[in-house]
Design an enzyme around this catalytic site. Structure first.
Site, PDB file in Angstrom:
ATOM      1  N   THR A 187      -9.285  -5.000   3.050  1.00  9.00           N
ATOM      2  CA  THR A 187      -7.891  -5.355   3.294  1.00  9.00           C
ATOM      3  C   THR A 187      -7.181  -4.128   3.818  1.00  9.00           C
ATOM      4  OG1 THR A 187      -5.882  -6.188   2.302  1.00  9.00           O
ATOM      5  CG2 THR A 187      -7.324  -4.864   0.897  1.00  9.00           C
ATOM      6  N   GLU A 271       4.735  -8.347   9.461  1.00  9.46           N
ATOM      7  CA  GLU A 271       5.787  -7.844  10.348  1.00  9.46           C
ATOM      8  C   GLU A 271       6.330  -8.969  11.231  1.00  9.46           C
ATOM      9  OE1 GLU A 271       4.291  -4.484  12.465  1.00  9.46           O
ATOM     10  OE2 GLU A 271       4.044  -3.275  10.663  1.00  9.46           O
TER      11      GLU A 271
END
Length: 360
Positions: A187, A271
């Protein structure tokens, strides 16, 4: 700054943590240290990006020692694309921690996240290490979760208690990630600890398999970071042996729940993200085919723009399915959003309307 969930407990026996502002970021927590008990078992998976950062390369090598006592994590600088000097800096940081703790440098794993291509300021880290050791405490998870973030808008932390053999086994995990999110074997950065007892081989297996089902099933932008890493620590101090079933299955399920929560938190904090979408593909010829179709949908810019605008342009979903690298019989394709059926056996569902689609 908000935590992802309220914790019913905030300590794992055998783990102490600290975080401080070292100056790598302006007036923010940016350096963390996690101390593990002597018998702790540590497993890790790392990015598969060919431009793996210096701390990834050093951690991979140090992990071969089979003994891990400290995790040193900085944000604000990725120490990536920094060549041999970056590796020397990461190694020197490990050496500084080792000298303070009286352990071998190979028992320290370094992790970095932040700006790529700039040299990591070793002096700031070295100067801060004594303060980190003074601050070590069992309840430092939230501070460390804050110290490791970069473009994240929220900290990501999750905890679970699992009852095994009439005892409470605890699991806590933290993560950071908002951009460069399509992990491959890992990750962004994630650190998990449990007080269960696990052997190294089983710990490695649990981490790899659970990453495949959680962190390796998320995407925000289709990009894989240079610094991705995920660490699982088991201290064994609960006194619960989880190396055989049914105890093994129970601890695996608890770790899965924590990692799934963290993976979902990363996507929700992506984002520019305004929607959280789960893509499910069933009936593929193989897991790989199903995964390829899912990522083709999830990474499609046209699908993303339609979702952002709540535009019921289901043709973009058809396009994304059709271009996937998978064996597909288009005459058998059904497409559904929540409970609304859009396509049945390769053709538009007769009761579908755009009005219904825009609501979903």
């Amino acid at each position: 700054m908000q935590e992802e969930e309220s914790l019913s407990f905030n300590e794992i026996r055998g783990v102490r943590l600290a975080a401080i502002a070292s100056g790598l970021k302006k007036n923010l927590l940016d350096l963390a240290l996690i101390e593990l008990n002597e018998r702790a078992v540590c497993s890790a998976v790392f990015t598969q990006n060919n431009f793996a950062a210096a701390p990834v390369l050093v951690s991979r090598e140090h992990l071969k020692s089979k003994s891990c006592r400290y995790l040193l994590i900085n944000s604000g600088n990725a120490n990536a694309a920094t060549g041999d000097e970056g590796i020397r800096t990461a190694t020197r940081c490990c050496q500084s921690v080792a000298e303070m703790a009286g352990v071998m440098k190979e028992e320290v794993l370094p992790f970095s996240t932040g700006v790529i291509g700039e040299p990591l300021d070793y002096q700031k880290i070295q100067d801060a290490i004594p303060s980190l050791f003074k601050k070590l405490a069992g309840d430092g998870w939230t501070d460390v979760a804050r110290a490791i973030i970069t473009t994240d808008t929220a900290t990501k932390i999750s905890a679970r208690e699992v009852e095994i053999d009439s005892k409470k086994v605890k699991i806590i995990g933290i993560a950071k990630g908002s951009g460069m999110i399509q992990p491959n074997m890992a990750t962004m950065l994630s650190f998990l600890a449990t007080d269960a007892s696990l052997e190294r081989d089983l710990s490695d297996q649990i981490l790899f398999e659970t990453c495949e089902k959680t962190f390796n099933r998320i995407t925000v932008d289709g990009d894989t970071s240079t610094n991705d890493a995920c660490v699982l620590v088991s201290t064994g101090l609960s006194g619960v042996d989880c190396n055989k079933s049914p105890q093994l299955e129970l601890i695996k399920q608890g770790i899965f729940q924590v990692m799934r929560n963290l993976a979902m938190a990363i996507v929700k904090d992506g984002e520019g993200a305004t929607k959280f979408v789960e893509v499910r593909v069933k009936g593929g010829k193989s897991k790989e085919d199903s995964r390829n179709i899912a990522y083709s949908i999830a990474n499609s810019p046209l699908v993303k723009t339609a979702l952002f605008a709540s535009d019921p342009n289901w043709g973009r979903l058809v396009m994304a399915v059709g271009k996937a690298n998978a064996a597909i019989d288009t005459s058998k394709i059904d497409i559904q959003i929540n409970d609304l059926l859009l396509m049945k056996m390769g053709q538009i569902e007769k009761n579908y309307t755009e009005e219904k689609g825009s609501v979903e």
